[in-house]
Each structure stands twice: as C-alpha cells, then as structure tokens.
Write a protein that holds these residues in place. Structure first.
Motif, short mmCIF file in Angstrom:
data_model
loop_
_atom_site.label_atom_id
_atom_site.label_comp_id
_atom_site.label_asym_id
_atom_site.label_seq_id
_atom_site.Cartn_x
_atom_site.Cartn_y
_atom_site.Cartn_z
N ASP A 16 1.10 -1.56 -0.24
CA ASP A 16 -0.18 -0.10 -0.02
C ASP A 16 0.64 1.38 0.02
OD1 ASP A 16 -2.12 1.39 -0.30
OD2 ASP A 16 -3.51 0.65 2.06
N SER A 17 0.63 2.48 0.33
CA SER A 17 0.47 3.44 -0.34
C SER A 17 2.50 3.40 1.29
CB SER A 17 0.59 4.36 0.34
OG SER A 17 -0.05 4.50 1.34
N ASP A 45 0.62 6.88 -3.90
CA ASP A 45 -0.73 5.30 -3.37
C ASP A 45 -1.09 4.49 -3.95
OD1 ASP A 45 -2.02 4.36 -1.33
OD2 ASP A 45 -4.00 6.37 -1.32
N GLU A 47 -2.84 1.42 -5.45
CA GLU A 47 -3.68 0.43 -4.84
C GLU A 47 -4.85 -0.47 -5.37
OE1 GLU A 47 -5.46 0.39 -2.34
OE2 GLU A 47 -5.58 2.93 -1.25
N GLU A 109 -9.52 1.91 -5.71
CA GLU A 109 -8.51 1.28 -5.39
C GLU A 109 -8.50 -0.26 -5.75
OE1 GLU A 109 -9.01 0.50 -0.78
OE2 GLU A 109 -8.74 2.36 -0.44
N GLU A 239 -7.96 -6.20 0.35
CA GLU A 239 -8.27 -5.44 -0.62
C GLU A 239 -7.47 -5.95 -1.88
OE1 GLU A 239 -6.36 -1.84 0.78
OE2 GLU A 239 -7.74 -1.26 2.19
#
Length: 281
Positions: A16-17, A45, A47, A109, A239
């Motif tokens: 992730d970021s 970022d 995603e 995302e 995610e």
C-alpha cells in the motif's frame, strides 16, 4: 493482486502507500518467488493492478490511484511488459499515463482490464452505495508502449521529478469516461474474466460477480444487474482480488507468507452466496 500470464500459478502484488515503486511475485502457496522495480517511477498511493494478454504479449498495469481525501489533481497508470515472476527485474521501459476524471477527483482502489472491449475500468470507492464506473481506452496506450519499446528514451529523469505533468508527453495524458453507475459501497478490488467478460468486485466482506450475458452488453448494462455474492474469508483487510488462468478467484491480505484463499463462485443459474476455499493457513 494480479495473476501472472507468463508463469501460471504465480501472482503479482504490491504494498500500500508508503513503499517504493516495486512489485512482489509469489506462488499459489504464498511463497515469494521474485520481484520487480520500476526505475524512476513514484508510488504515492498504489492501490490496484491488473494483468492481461493481447496476442502473444503479456502486460501488467499498476494504478497509483488512491485518493482518500479526493483532492489529487491527477493519478497515474504504469503499463509495461510482464517480467518473469521467478526473477528479480528492474523495469526501465514503461508507459506513464496521467489520468484525470471528468467530474473531479475520485478515490479509486479497484481497476480491471477488459481486453475484449479494449477498456481499462476503474470503480470509485465511497461509503455511499452509488458510485461511477470509469474507463480508459486500452488500444491507444498499448500502441504508445509499443512505440516506447521501439524507440526507448535515451535517459530517464530522476525519480524526484516524476510524475510531474510537465514531464509527460501530451499523448500520455487521458481523461476517463463515465461508463455507468454501480450500487455498491467501499469497492476495494476488481478483475475481469477475459473468457466471459464477467466483472468481479470485492469490498471488505464479499465478492460480487456481475455477469456479462449476452457477451456484447455494455458496461452500463452489466453494472446495473443484480450481482451474485460470495462471502470472503476472514483475512485482515482484503483489498486484492484476481482471477487466474483457470477461472479461479483469489483474494489476499497483508502478511508473509502471503495469505491466499480461493473464493467459490456461485452458479450463474443460482444467484446468492458462494463460499471460501482457504489454501494457506
């Protein structure tokens, strides 16, 4: 997460970021097998990512599109040939695409590549279950990458100077198109079955399949359908979702070795809940 087209049974993912511009490869048991670094790229970022094949060529697309506060002037895509997921590779030749939305900044995302339609799809993320689905035309970007492959730049600028709008060719700046509306909150991952066109999305609790039947239906028609839902495994903050070469749906979360689970797909004739098939404890 994205399934490798070069090595079946392998996957690509990224942090992730806060990390550098790099990807990690692992096998179906979650064991690390390789990695790659995008030289001079930035990672504000990252995603989501996607893998796809056009003709004999295999590609990866990485989206620096996270924007929790919806205040970024633009986000960025990186498109390049998929490297070998069993090796460590440094990628110097890639296409950088500056992307803006027609209706202002959006948090995103979830991206998916639909080779048959020739589109990159992006689904906005919001707590309100009413978000836009956006698209970018894929063939033009692939042609730009082929041009870079034939005429690579003499040198790369320092990472600190990328990605700045002034440094990007006009041809690499695109404005997304609104394809339709989706009634689904907190979308965090996406992928498309290249054989059927079915669109798979996930939020933090379930995976959703939007069937593409008939095959020539529009994206707007597809996302208006009632989705078939499958429960997700109890992994930490899912995610990432992808489909492999066998049509299996995989999800993952943070951790080492990478925690992987397959999601059982509901039958097309029986909308409702599917199930979960964990493969890594």
């Amino acid at each position: 997460m994205a399934a490798s087209h070069r090595q079946p049974g392998h996957f690509w993912s990224h942090n992730d970021s806060g990390d550098t511009a790099r990807l990690f490869a692992f096998d179906s048991r979650g064991k690390a097998t390789g990695r790659c670094e995008l030289i001079a790229a930035t990672s504000l970022d990252w995603e989501d990512m996607a893998s796809f094949q056009l003709g004999d060529r295999k590609y990866l697309l990485v989206a620096d599109c996270g924007d929790n506060d919806c205040k970024r002037d633009a986000c960025f895509f990186y498109l390049f040939d998929e490297p070998d997921p069993t090796r460590a590779t440094k990628i110097k030749s890639y296409l950088t695409v500056q992307l803006t939305y027609p209706d202002g900044a959006r948090d995103c995302e979830a991206i998916a590549v639909d080779p048959s339609r020739g589109k990159i799809l992006m689904i906005a993320k919001s707590a309100i279950p009413y978000v836009n689905v956006y698209s970018v035309e894929l063939p033009d970007l692939v042609r730009r990458l082929e041009s870079l492959r034939s005429h690579p730049p003499a040198s790369l600028p320092a990472a600190a100077s990328l990605p700045a709008a002034a440094s990007l060719p006009v041809a690499d700046r695109v404005v997304a198109k609104i394809e339709g509306v989706l009634a689904l909150p907190m979308v965090s991952a996406a992928d498309i079955d290249p054989r059927t066109g079915d669109l798979w999305l996930a939020n933090y609790f379930q995976a959703f399949c939007f069937r593409c039947s008939p095959r020539d239906m529009s994206v707007a028609e597809q996302t208006k359908q009632v989705a078939e839902a499958s429960d997700l495994p109890r992994l930490r903050q899912i995610e990432a979702l992808c489909m492999d070469e066998n049509g299996e749906i995989w999800v993952t979360s943070e951790g080492t070795p990478t925690p992987l689970s397959r999601v059982a797909k509901p039958l097309p004739s029986s909308p409702g809940r599917g199930g979960v098939q964990p493969v890594v404890d």
